[in-house]
Design a protein around this motif. Structure first.
Motif, PDB file in Angstrom:
ATOM      1  N   MET A  17       0.833  -1.200   0.000  1.00  0.00           N
ATOM      2  CA  MET A  17       0.000   0.000   0.000  1.00  0.00           C
ATOM      3  C   MET A  17       0.870   1.253   0.000  1.00  0.00           C
ATOM      4  O   MET A  17       0.614   2.196  -0.735  1.00  0.00           O
ATOM      5  N   HIS A  22      -0.590   4.066  -2.499  1.00  0.00           N
ATOM      6  CA  HIS A  22      -2.016   3.984  -2.188  1.00  0.00           C
ATOM      7  C   HIS A  22      -2.338   4.384  -0.754  1.00  0.00           C
ATOM      8  O   HIS A  22      -3.480   4.243  -0.319  1.00  0.00           O
ATOM      9  N   ASN A  23      -1.360   4.883  -0.032  1.00  0.00           N
ATOM     10  CA  ASN A  23      -1.596   5.392   1.309  1.00  0.00           C
ATOM     11  C   ASN A  23      -1.501   6.911   1.223  1.00  0.00           C
ATOM     12  O   ASN A  23      -0.430   7.456   0.975  1.00  0.00           O
TER      13      ASN A  23
END
Length: 67
Positions: A17, A22-23
């Motif tokens: 992530m 995606h964080n």
């Protein structure tokens, strides 16, 4: 930074992530970088000198596996 994970699955999902951007809390650190750039941001050569080369070597091995 050392993070303790409850399982290998949790560790893999968390790293993916973050490194995949995606964080929302960490995406700015990796945006627009090459794979080597991302790896060197995650574990700088001043901290883990061989990290990027080791990960790239493993990625290359995986890439050669015929499915």
């Amino acid at each position: 930074c050392k993070i303790k994970f409850e399982s290998f699955d949790q560790a893999i999902e968390t790293v993916i992530m973050n490194l995949g951007g995606h964080n929302p809390r960490t995406a700015r650190y990796y945006k627009g970088k090459t794979v080597r750039g991302i790896l060197e941001t995650y574990n700088p050569p001043s901290v883990v000198p061989t990290y990027a080369d080791e990960v790239l070597a493993i990625m290359n091995k995986i890439d050669t596996i015929k499915l």
